[in-house]
Design a protein around this motif. Structure first.
Motif, PDB file in Angstrom:
ATOM      1  N   ASP A   1     -16.953   7.079   7.631  1.00 47.29           N
ATOM      2  CA  ASP A   1     -17.489   5.915   8.337  1.00 47.29           C
ATOM      3  C   ASP A   1     -16.923   5.913   9.753  1.00 47.29           C
ATOM      4  N   ARG A   2     -17.739   6.240  10.716  1.00 45.20           N
ATOM      5  CA  ARG A   2     -17.272   6.364  12.107  1.00 45.20           C
ATOM      6  C   ARG A   2     -16.793   5.038  12.679  1.00 45.20           C
ATOM      7  N   ARG A   3     -17.175   3.922  12.060  1.00 45.31           N
ATOM      8  CA  ARG A   3     -16.715   2.611  12.541  1.00 45.31           C
ATOM      9  C   ARG A   3     -15.279   2.341  12.124  1.00 45.31           C
ATOM     10  N   GLN A   4     -14.805   3.061  11.116  1.00 46.78           N
ATOM     11  CA  GLN A   4     -13.470   2.856  10.563  1.00 46.78           C
ATOM     12  C   GLN A   4     -12.452   3.786  11.212  1.00 46.78           C
ATOM     13  N   VAL A   5     -11.194   3.404  11.057  1.00 48.87           N
ATOM     14  CA  VAL A   5     -10.084   4.242  11.485  1.00 48.87           C
ATOM     15  C   VAL A   5      -9.336   4.666  10.231  1.00 48.87           C
ATOM     16  N   ALA A   6      -8.897   5.899  10.196  1.00 48.46           N
ATOM     17  CA  ALA A   6      -8.092   6.391   9.079  1.00 48.46           C
ATOM     18  C   ALA A   6      -6.649   6.557   9.561  1.00 48.46           C
ATOM     19  N   VAL A   7      -5.716   6.234   8.678  1.00 41.87           N
ATOM     20  CA  VAL A   7      -4.292   6.339   8.998  1.00 41.87           C
ATOM     21  C   VAL A   7      -3.648   7.260   7.973  1.00 41.87           C
ATOM     22  N   ARG A   8      -2.783   8.153   8.453  1.00 42.78           N
ATOM     23  CA  ARG A   8      -2.053   9.036   7.539  1.00 42.78           C
ATOM     24  C   ARG A   8      -0.635   9.245   8.057  1.00 42.78           C
ATOM     25  N   LEU A   9       0.233   9.641   7.153  1.00 47.57           N
ATOM     26  CA  LEU A   9       1.626   9.897   7.515  1.00 47.57           C
ATOM     27  C   LEU A   9       1.771  11.199   8.282  1.00 47.57           C
ATOM     28  N   THR A  10       2.729  11.220   9.184  1.00 49.68           N
ATOM     29  CA  THR A  10       3.140  12.472   9.824  1.00 49.68           C
ATOM     30  C   THR A  10       4.276  13.045   8.984  1.00 49.68           C
ATOM     31  N   SER A  11       4.720  14.229   9.308  1.00 50.81           N
ATOM     32  CA  SER A  11       5.853  14.801   8.570  1.00 50.81           C
ATOM     33  C   SER A  11       7.109  13.953   8.805  1.00 50.81           C
TER      34      SER A  11
ATOM     35  N   ARG B   1       2.114   7.266  -1.140  1.00 56.24           N
ATOM     36  CA  ARG B   1       1.600   7.209  -2.514  1.00 56.24           C
ATOM     37  C   ARG B   1       0.088   7.427  -2.583  1.00 56.24           C
ATOM     38  N   HIS B   2      -0.661   6.806  -1.666  1.00 57.00           N
ATOM     39  CA  HIS B   2      -2.118   6.781  -1.750  1.00 57.00           C
ATOM     40  C   HIS B   2      -2.813   7.761  -0.811  1.00 57.00           C
ATOM     41  N   GLY B   3      -2.070   8.335   0.102  1.00 57.57           N
ATOM     42  CA  GLY B   3      -2.687   9.254   1.057  1.00 57.57           C
ATOM     43  C   GLY B   3      -3.380   8.496   2.176  1.00 57.57           C
ATOM     44  N   GLU B   4      -4.197   9.208   2.908  1.00 56.84           N
ATOM     45  CA  GLU B   4      -4.910   8.630   4.042  1.00 56.84           C
ATOM     46  C   GLU B   4      -5.651   7.358   3.609  1.00 56.84           C
ATOM     47  N   SER B   5      -5.605   6.355   4.478  1.00 54.65           N
ATOM     48  CA  SER B   5      -6.222   5.072   4.152  1.00 54.65           C
ATOM     49  C   SER B   5      -6.674   4.384   5.429  1.00 54.65           C
ATOM     50  N   THR B   6      -7.343   3.265   5.260  1.00 62.08           N
ATOM     51  CA  THR B   6      -7.738   2.456   6.413  1.00 62.08           C
ATOM     52  C   THR B   6      -6.722   1.346   6.610  1.00 62.08           C
ATOM     53  N   PRO B   7      -6.552   0.873   7.836  1.00 59.43           N
ATOM     54  CA  PRO B   7      -5.648  -0.264   8.046  1.00 59.43           C
ATOM     55  C   PRO B   7      -6.063  -1.481   7.202  1.00 59.43           C
ATOM     56  N   GLY B   8      -7.358  -1.680   7.010  1.00 60.15           N
ATOM     57  CA  GLY B   8      -7.830  -2.809   6.211  1.00 60.15           C
ATOM     58  C   GLY B   8      -7.387  -2.726   4.771  1.00 60.15           C
ATOM     59  N   ARG B   9      -7.465  -1.545   4.192  1.00 58.52           N
ATOM     60  CA  ARG B   9      -7.040  -1.358   2.804  1.00 58.52           C
ATOM     61  C   ARG B   9      -5.527  -1.559   2.679  1.00 58.52           C
ATOM     62  N   VAL B  10      -4.772  -1.050   3.631  1.00 60.46           N
ATOM     63  CA  VAL B  10      -3.313  -1.234   3.597  1.00 60.46           C
ATOM     64  C   VAL B  10      -2.977  -2.711   3.783  1.00 60.46           C
ATOM     65  N   ALA B  11      -3.682  -3.377   4.690  1.00 62.67           N
ATOM     66  CA  ALA B  11      -3.452  -4.814   4.917  1.00 62.67           C
ATOM     67  C   ALA B  11      -3.709  -5.607   3.651  1.00 62.67           C
ATOM     68  N   GLU B  12      -4.773  -5.260   2.943  1.00 69.32           N
ATOM     69  CA  GLU B  12      -5.087  -5.948   1.688  1.00 69.32           C
ATOM     70  C   GLU B  12      -3.967  -5.750   0.677  1.00 69.32           C
ATOM     71  N   PHE B  13      -3.490  -4.519   0.546  1.00 65.24           N
ATOM     72  CA  PHE B  13      -2.402  -4.233  -0.386  1.00 65.24           C
ATOM     73  C   PHE B  13      -1.132  -4.989  -0.002  1.00 65.24           C
ATOM     74  N   GLU B  14      -0.821  -4.991   1.285  1.00 66.65           N
ATOM     75  CA  GLU B  14       0.399  -5.643   1.768  1.00 66.65           C
ATOM     76  C   GLU B  14       0.241  -7.159   1.901  1.00 66.65           C
ATOM     77  N   GLN B  15      -0.968  -7.649   1.723  1.00 63.25           N
ATOM     78  CA  GLN B  15      -1.281  -9.074   1.806  1.00 63.25           C
ATOM     79  C   GLN B  15      -0.943  -9.654   3.181  1.00 63.25           C
ATOM     80  N   VAL B  16      -1.418  -8.943   4.203  1.00 68.96           N
ATOM     81  CA  VAL B  16      -1.298  -9.417   5.579  1.00 68.96           C
ATOM     82  C   VAL B  16      -2.682  -9.345   6.213  1.00 68.96           C
ATOM     83  N   SER B  17      -2.836  -9.971   7.343  1.00 68.79           N
ATOM     84  CA  SER B  17      -4.134  -9.958   8.027  1.00 68.79           C
ATOM     85  C   SER B  17      -4.371  -8.595   8.677  1.00 68.79           C
TER      86      SER B  17
END
Length: 189
Positions: free
Chosen positions: A131-141, A90-106
């Motif tokens: 931000d080179r300190r961050q990691v980006a996560v995206r879906l594969t096919s 739904r949201h495209g590439e994101s950071t694990p932190g942003r996904v964690a916040e949405f999912e309400q997990v640590s």
């Protein structure tokens, strides 16, 4: 001994149960009725009726959510992992932190989950473009295929359930869905 003028009983002395008017239930003196307990509802009281509706909606939404989530979980991904994949879809590439916040997990929980999803070939981790300190996560096919398959499964299950309803029930359900969407969208955070 207890004070006969309404005082508290001595330690170890049993309290007598008191009948609650209009409920047919007993409670100990001083016990506060639990608003989540339908036995305390007065059908003639509009607030009590709304409380009963809230309890019914909570139960129905929880059960519905669990049943739909089971339709997306399989041997490939758990319901929680599917939720992460669907977020990324739904949201495209994101950071694990942003996904964690949405999912309400640590953050550590999300990092482990993303690691498992990456091992399964469902997501890719890479450097964050801003931000080179961050990691980006995206879906594969493959991850996109898992999301699409899970959504088809949920749709088919719910469609089959709705197909068993008559035209009036479908109309009422459609109106209820509209109202529920408004309540959830406009409700307090």
């Amino acid at each position: 001994m207890s004070d006969r003028n309404g005082g508290s009983p001595e330690p170890g002395e049993a309290q007598e149960a008191v009948a609650e008017p209009g409920t047919g239930t007993n409670r100990s003196p001083g016990e506060i009725p639990d608003p989540a307990d339908d036995r305390h509802a007065d059908p003639g009281d509009p607030e009590s009726s709304r409380d009963a509706l809230v309890r019914e909606l909570q139960r129905t939404i929880l059960i519905s959510s669990r049943r739909l989530r089971r339709r997306t979980a399989d041997e490939t991904v758990s319901a929680a992992q599917f939720s992460v994949l669907a977020y990324l879809e739904r949201h495209g590439e994101s950071t694990p932190g942003r996904v964690a916040e949405f999912e309400q997990v640590s953050a550590p929980v999300m990092t482990r989950m993303v690691g498992r999803l990456e091992e399964a070939g469902l997501v890719l981790r890479g450097a964050h473009p801003g931000d080179r300190r961050q990691v980006a996560v995206r879906l594969t096919s493959l991850g996109q295929d898992v999301v699409a398959s899970g959504r088809r499964e949920r749709f088919a299950w719910l469609r089959t359930a709705i197909d068993g309803l008559d035209a009036d029930e479908v109309r009422i359900l459609r109106e209820a869905a509209r109202i529920l969407d408004t309540v959830v969208a406009d409700g307090p955070e």
